[in-house]
Design a protein around this motif. Structure first.
Motif, mmCIF file in Angstrom:
data_model
loop_
_atom_site.group_PDB
_atom_site.id
_atom_site.type_symbol
_atom_site.label_atom_id
_atom_site.label_comp_id
_atom_site.label_asym_id
_atom_site.label_seq_id
_atom_site.Cartn_x
_atom_site.Cartn_y
_atom_site.Cartn_z
ATOM 1 N N ARG A 27 41.295 33.721 46.683
ATOM 2 C CA ARG A 27 40.217 33.786 45.699
ATOM 3 C C ARG A 27 39.042 32.877 46.043
ATOM 4 O O ARG A 27 37.889 33.253 45.848
ATOM 5 C CB ARG A 27 40.760 33.446 44.308
ATOM 6 N N THR A 85 35.063 39.665 37.491
ATOM 7 C CA THR A 85 35.745 40.700 36.721
ATOM 8 C C THR A 85 35.927 41.957 37.547
ATOM 9 O O THR A 85 36.963 42.634 37.448
ATOM 10 C CB THR A 85 34.959 41.006 35.439
ATOM 11 N N ASP A 88 38.911 41.391 39.525
ATOM 12 C CA ASP A 88 40.115 41.492 38.709
ATOM 13 C C ASP A 88 40.469 42.945 38.401
ATOM 14 O O ASP A 88 41.651 43.303 38.316
ATOM 15 C CB ASP A 88 39.950 40.704 37.411
ATOM 16 N N ARG A 91 42.228 44.025 41.400
ATOM 17 C CA ARG A 91 43.532 43.367 41.489
ATOM 18 C C ARG A 91 44.551 44.054 40.589
ATOM 19 O O ARG A 91 45.721 44.203 40.953
ATOM 20 C CB ARG A 91 43.411 41.901 41.093
ATOM 21 N N TRP A 99 49.600 37.867 36.080
ATOM 22 C CA TRP A 99 48.612 37.774 35.010
ATOM 23 C C TRP A 99 49.154 36.927 33.868
ATOM 24 O O TRP A 99 50.245 37.173 33.362
ATOM 25 C CB TRP A 99 48.267 39.171 34.482
ATOM 26 N N ASN A 128 38.093 42.469 30.934
ATOM 27 C CA ASN A 128 38.651 43.428 31.885
ATOM 28 C C ASN A 128 39.552 44.427 31.170
ATOM 29 O O ASN A 128 40.743 44.198 30.980
ATOM 30 C CB ASN A 128 39.443 42.667 32.952
ATOM 31 N N ARG A 244 38.397 36.801 29.661
ATOM 32 C CA ARG A 244 39.066 35.812 30.502
ATOM 33 C C ARG A 244 38.646 34.424 30.058
ATOM 34 O O ARG A 244 37.453 34.136 29.893
ATOM 35 C CB ARG A 244 38.686 36.018 31.967
#
Length: 306
Positions: A27, A85, A88, A91, A99, A128, A244
């Protein structure tokens, strides 16, 4: 300018490369690579930059200066949160399962699911939503259908489909609610499914009815569609918002109405009463996670002096 007229403008053009950097290096290298992309976009896209700054300014005034000030640095942070985002979202569909999720009010959906009763879920461009879509089938078999307008984001959606073809399976592309779409949705509700629709972007049709409601201290237009849809399908209406916060995701679920009734002579007023509750929830989420609301266009009916 209408939100649908805003193209991708290259913002997601490099996401495939950036996602590759994330998959190989992690990341933090992804974030380092994302910085110049965001900086370029903020500097070159004046309309989106102004929209972000106006949102931050209204939120700053509404919270009594307890939220981030509308500075260029915070506009950058706002766009950077959007970039993260997008990562994510990818992901989620790549199968990652690390998560940290907090769910508040989940029983509002699970109770209907256990009874085999479908519902309309009104959401917002916060956080998200892919997380809820991806986890839905695992949450006691929830069947989720998302109404989307993604013609302005073909490249990113194509990338999502590459990561996982199932990313597109529960989406219905709509620009207007025609009779055929209404029949499809009614069938899904009758089968105990949940139909998700955004409540914070007005329809593509300039003649479509909207609601003007107070949002962060000023009038803004919101779609009438979610409330008409719940009324037509004769089902509950549920608000689902997510954002988030630090390293965790917060999903907030609130039932707005067990049944939506819109009298023919008083349809707008009846819908506005329910929509005002939804808008209040969006406001609360913006205060709790100020960089997580992603509508980068002129949202309010009148400009805000910045």
């Amino acid at each position: 300018m209408h939100w649908a007229a805003i193209g991708e403008a290259g913002f997601t053009g490099g996401m495939r490369l950036l996602f590759g950097i994330y998959r190989v290096f992690g990341r933090w290298p992804f974030r380092l690579a994302l910085y110049p992309v965001i900086a370029w976009y903020v500097l070159c896209n004046a309309s989106a930059r102004r929209a972000s700054r106006e949102y931050l300014a209204r939120l700053y005034a509404n919270t009594g200066a307890c939220s981030p000030a509308p500075t260029l640095a915070n506009v950058f942070r706002h766009f950077f949160a959007f970039g993260e985002t997008l990562l994510d979202k990818l992901r989620v569909w790549s199968g990652e399962n690390d998560w940290a999720i907090e769910v508040e009010g989940g029983e509002a959906i699970l109770a209907h699911a256990r009874a085999g009763r479908g519902a309309v879920i009104v959401t917002a461009h916060l956080g998200n939503l892919e997380l809820f879509r991806r986890l839905g089938p695992a949450l006691r078999g929830l069947k989720i259908t998302v109404l989307v307008h993604t013609l302005h984001a073909r490249r990113f959606n194509a990338l999502m489909a590459r990561v996982n073809p199932a990313a597109q399976l529960d989406m219905i592309q709509v620009s207007a609610l025609d009779p055929q779409t209404a029949i499809r949705l009614a069938e899904r509700i009758e089968a105990g499914g949940f139909v998700v629709i955004a409540g914070d972007r007005v329809p593509l049709d300039p003649q479509a009815a909207t609601l003007t409601l107070d949002f962060l201290g000023a009038g803004a237009r919101f779609p009438l569609g979610p409330y008409v849809l719940a009324s037509l399908l004769r089902c509950p209406l549920i608000a689902l918002l997510n954002s988030r916060r630090e390293n965790r995701f917060c999903l907030s679920i609130t039932q707005l109405a067990d049944a939506v009734t819109l009298p023919r002579g008083n349809r707008h007023a009846a819908a506005a009463a329910i929509a005002a509750r939804y808008v209040a929830l969006v406001e609360a989420e913006c205060r709790a996670a100020p960089f997580q609301w992603f509508n980068f266009f002129a949202f309010w009916c009148a400009p805000f002096p910045i």
